[in-house]
Enzyme design. Structure first.
Site, PDB file in Angstrom:
ATOM      1  N   CYS A 258     -13.464  -0.118  -2.847  1.00  0.00           N
ATOM      2  CA  CYS A 258     -12.313   0.181  -3.705  1.00  0.00           C
ATOM      3  C   CYS A 258     -12.249  -0.973  -4.692  1.00  0.00           C
ATOM      4  CB  CYS A 258     -11.025   0.276  -2.895  1.00  0.00           C
ATOM      5  SG  CYS A 258      -9.577   0.590  -3.920  1.00  0.00           S
TER       6      CYS A 258
ATOM      7  N   CYS B 109      -8.401  -2.204  -5.607  1.00  0.00           N
ATOM      8  CA  CYS B 109      -7.374  -2.511  -4.599  1.00  0.00           C
ATOM      9  C   CYS B 109      -8.045  -2.542  -3.231  1.00  0.00           C
ATOM     10  CB  CYS B 109      -6.262  -1.471  -4.681  1.00  0.00           C
ATOM     11  SG  CYS B 109      -4.834  -1.845  -3.663  1.00  0.00           S
ATOM     12  N   SER B 110      -7.534  -1.771  -2.283  1.00  0.00           N
ATOM     13  CA  SER B 110      -8.130  -1.742  -0.948  1.00  0.00           C
ATOM     14  C   SER B 110      -7.960  -0.366  -0.317  1.00  0.00           C
ATOM     15  CB  SER B 110      -7.488  -2.815  -0.059  1.00  0.00           C
ATOM     16  OG  SER B 110      -6.087  -2.624   0.007  1.00  0.00           O
ATOM     17  N   CYS B 111      -8.041   0.693  -1.125  1.00  0.00           N
ATOM     18  CA  CYS B 111      -7.878   2.043  -0.593  1.00  0.00           C
ATOM     19  C   CYS B 111      -8.975   2.335   0.425  1.00  0.00           C
ATOM     20  CB  CYS B 111      -7.899   3.054  -1.727  1.00  0.00           C
ATOM     21  SG  CYS B 111      -6.465   2.893  -2.814  1.00  0.00           S
TER      22      CYS B 111
END
Length: 239
Positions: free
Chosen positions: A141, A144-146
């Site tokens: 991602c 972000c950190s999806c």
């Protein structure tokens, strides 16, 4: 593209458009002096994490103040989320390895297929991608950190780090090698970028010598990292 923060709010930030797959067609990439040693991916960016921590606390307090949720409800939701683990994803991979019809359903409509296994993902679009002798998939991602938490549990620190998010797109073979995954030059590497409303699950290759194993034994071989794509599955447990 896609298939996410020890903090629950990391998973829901909006992204700019990032829906294109990055491909590495067998060309080698050079390491440019990045600050983490092989097999020891970097820690998350503290500044970004602190910002999201503050944002999450403010959002939580506002929801409670407005009477939308109670503190007890929030705690229950966090406990439920924290209880998830890669075991759910491993069960799904093992079923795909054992049942060709299920594998086809998973590749065609991953949301419906994982719901069959008791893991509904109603708020995000899930895409399953399959590794083969010719193609290796890896997930990131970039903004972000999806991450498919329902299937893989909490994301590891290295997945959220700025270094991984930037480097795996530019030099995937170098990053994979740092995880101990060295691919033949003729294997195509596909990097999938997750978004706020789309997640990916890698179906790793089933290792040789596992033909007689049942689904429970197969699931025990499947690691979190193999379902992100930075590792492969061996005939013995691989983490």
């Amino acid at each position: 593209m896609t298939s996410g923060g020890n903090h629950d709010h990391h998973d829901d930030h909006d992204h700019a458009t990032c829906g294109h797959d990055h491909h590495d067609h067998g060309h080698d990439h050079h390491h440019h002096g990045h600050d983490h040693a092989p097999h020891a991916p970097p820690q998350p960016d503290d500044k970004v994490s602190s910002y999201h921590q503050i944002l999450g606390i403010a959002l939580k307090e506002l929801l409670i103040e407005k009477g939308i949720v109670t503190g007890a409800e929030l705690r229950q939701a966090i406990e439920k989320r924290d209880a998830t683990s890669p075991a759910e994803g491993a069960r799904i991979v093992a079923r795909a390895w054992s049942d060709p019809d299920y594998r086809r359903r998973l590749l065609k409509d991953a949301n419906a297929a994982v719901a069959e296994m008791g893991v509904p993902m109603t708020t995000t679009h899930l895409i399953a991608v399959e590794n083969s002798p010719a193609v290796h998939n890896v997930i990131v991602c970039t903004l972000c950190s999806c991450y498919p938490r329902e299937l893989l549990g909490l994301p590891p620190a290295w997945y959220k780090s700025r270094s991984y998010r930037a480097r795996v797109v530019r030099e995937p073979r170098a990053v994979l090698a740092e995880f101990g995954t060295k691919l033949p030059r003729d294997v195509e590497v596909r990097v999938h970028d997750s978004t706020a409303d789309m997640r990916y699950l890698v179906i790793p290759q089933r290792p040789a010598g596992t033909e007689g194993l049942d689904e429970a034994a197969l699931a025990a071989l499947v690691s979190r990292d193999s379902m992100i794509g930075v590792a492969t599955v061996k005939s013995g447990r691989s983490d």
